[in-house]
Scaffold this motif. Structure first.
Motif, short mmCIF file in Angstrom:
data_model
loop_
_atom_site.label_atom_id
_atom_site.label_comp_id
_atom_site.label_asym_id
_atom_site.label_seq_id
_atom_site.Cartn_x
_atom_site.Cartn_y
_atom_site.Cartn_z
N VAL A 129 16.37 -0.22 9.24
CA VAL A 129 17.10 0.06 8.01
C VAL A 129 16.14 -0.07 6.84
N HIS A 130 16.29 0.81 5.86
CA HIS A 130 15.49 0.76 4.63
C HIS A 130 16.23 -0.10 3.61
N PHE A 131 15.62 -1.21 3.26
CA PHE A 131 16.16 -2.09 2.23
C PHE A 131 15.40 -1.85 0.93
N THR A 132 16.13 -1.86 -0.18
CA THR A 132 15.53 -1.69 -1.49
C THR A 132 15.77 -2.95 -2.31
N ALA A 133 14.70 -3.40 -2.97
CA ALA A 133 14.80 -4.55 -3.87
C ALA A 133 14.48 -4.07 -5.28
N THR B 138 11.67 -0.87 -8.54
CA THR B 138 12.28 -0.92 -7.22
C THR B 138 11.22 -0.68 -6.16
N VAL B 139 11.40 -1.34 -5.03
CA VAL B 139 10.52 -1.17 -3.88
C VAL B 139 11.39 -1.14 -2.63
N THR B 140 10.89 -0.45 -1.60
CA THR B 140 11.66 -0.26 -0.37
C THR B 140 10.77 -0.52 0.83
N THR B 141 11.38 -1.04 1.89
CA THR B 141 10.68 -1.16 3.17
C THR B 141 11.69 -1.06 4.30
N GLU B 142 11.19 -0.75 5.49
CA GLU B 142 12.04 -0.62 6.67
C GLU B 142 11.96 -1.91 7.48
N ILE B 143 13.13 -2.42 7.86
CA ILE B 143 13.21 -3.67 8.61
C ILE B 143 14.18 -3.48 9.78
N ASP B 144 13.86 -4.05 10.92
CA ASP B 144 14.74 -4.04 12.08
C ASP B 144 15.80 -5.13 11.89
N VAL B 145 17.04 -4.73 11.65
CA VAL B 145 18.10 -5.70 11.35
C VAL B 145 18.58 -6.46 12.58
N THR B 146 18.14 -6.06 13.75
CA THR B 146 18.52 -6.84 14.94
C THR B 146 17.69 -8.11 15.05
N LEU B 147 16.63 -8.20 14.26
CA LEU B 147 15.75 -9.36 14.34
C LEU B 147 16.09 -10.45 13.34
N THR B 148 16.84 -10.13 12.29
CA THR B 148 17.17 -11.14 11.27
C THR B 148 18.49 -10.82 10.59
N THR B 149 19.15 -11.84 10.13
CA THR B 149 20.36 -11.65 9.32
C THR B 149 20.25 -12.43 8.01
N ASP B 150 19.09 -12.96 7.75
CA ASP B 150 18.88 -13.78 6.56
C ASP B 150 18.41 -12.89 5.41
N GLU C 190 23.39 -1.04 -1.16
CA GLU C 190 23.34 0.16 -0.34
C GLU C 190 22.00 0.24 0.37
N ILE C 191 22.06 0.65 1.62
CA ILE C 191 20.87 0.78 2.45
C ILE C 191 20.84 2.17 3.06
N THR C 192 19.70 2.55 3.57
CA THR C 192 19.57 3.85 4.25
C THR C 192 18.88 3.62 5.58
N SER C 193 18.94 4.63 6.42
CA SER C 193 18.31 4.53 7.73
C SER C 193 17.98 5.92 8.24
#
Length: 160
Positions: free
Chosen positions: A3-7, A15-27, A53-56
Motif C-alpha cells: 500500500v502507498h502511504f502518504t505523509a 507530502t511524501v509517499t512510500t509503499e509498505i507491506d501492511v501485512t507486516l505492521t499495524t502500527d 486515504e491510501i492507494t495500491s
C-alpha cells in the motif's frame, strides 16, 4: 499487501509517499517513520501526519482504501486461502471479511452452472443419468437456489 502511504508536513504542507507491506505492521507510528525514512526525511514526527486515504497497485477493494480499514482487509487476506478477487467479490456480496472462506462456494459461469454443480456435489441427482437430468429446469432451480446465495464476478457465496 503493498500500500502507498502518504505523509504530510502540517507546517510546510510537503507530502511524501512510500509503499509498505501492511501485512507486516499495524502500527501507524512505525508506518509514518518508514515513510519519512524512505524519503530521507530526518525530522521530528510531530510535524508529520499520515493521510487517511491510501492507494495500491494491487486490486484492493475500494471500500478498504483508507487507513482505518486497510489492516482489517490485510488480516482477512493473510488468513484467507483465496486471492484478492474472491475477497473483493465477497465484500461486494456483503459477506463479512471473517466469513469469506466459510461462505465461498466457488467460481461458476452462471447461476444455472452453479445450481448443477451444487446438485452434483450434494449427490441430489445422478449426473450420469440422462433422466431426470435432461428434464430439470436448471434456470428455475438456480432462481430458487439464489435466495440463499449471492454472486459477484462469477464468485458464489452462501448467505450466512
Amino acid at each position: 499487501l503493498n500500500v502507498h502511504f502518504t505523509a504530510q508536513n502540517t507546517e510546510t504542507k510537503e507530502t511524501v509517499t512510500t509503499e509498505i507491506d501492511v501485512t507486516l505492521t499495524t502500527d501507524l507510528d512505525e508506518i509514518l517513520e518508514q515513510v519519512l525514512q524512505d524519503n530521507d526525511i530526518d525530522e521530528d514526527l510531530e510535524n508529520w501526519e499520515l493521510s487517511n486515504e491510501i492507494t495500491s497497485d494491487e486490486d484492493i477493494h475500494k471500500n478498504y482504501l483508507n487507513i482505518d480499514d486497510i489492516f482489517d482487509y490485510a488480516e482477512a487476506y493473510e488468513n484467507s486461502s483465496y486471492d484478492l478477487d474472491v475477497i473483493n467479490a465477497g465484500i461486494d456480496c456483503d459477506v463479512n471479511l471473517s466469513d469469506i472462506d466459510e461462505a465461498y462456494n466457488g467460481a461458476h459461469d452462471s447461476d444455472e452452472d452453479f445450481a448443477r454443480q451444487l446438485a452434483d456435489d450434494l449427490g441430489a441427482v445422478d449426473k450420469n443419468a440422462s433422466w431426470p437430468m435432461n428434464c430439470i429446469d436448471w434456470e428455475y432451480a438456480a432462481k430458487e437456489l439464489m435466495y440463499d446465495y449471492s454472486d459477484s464476478d462469477g464468485h458464489y457465496f452462501r448467505n450466512l
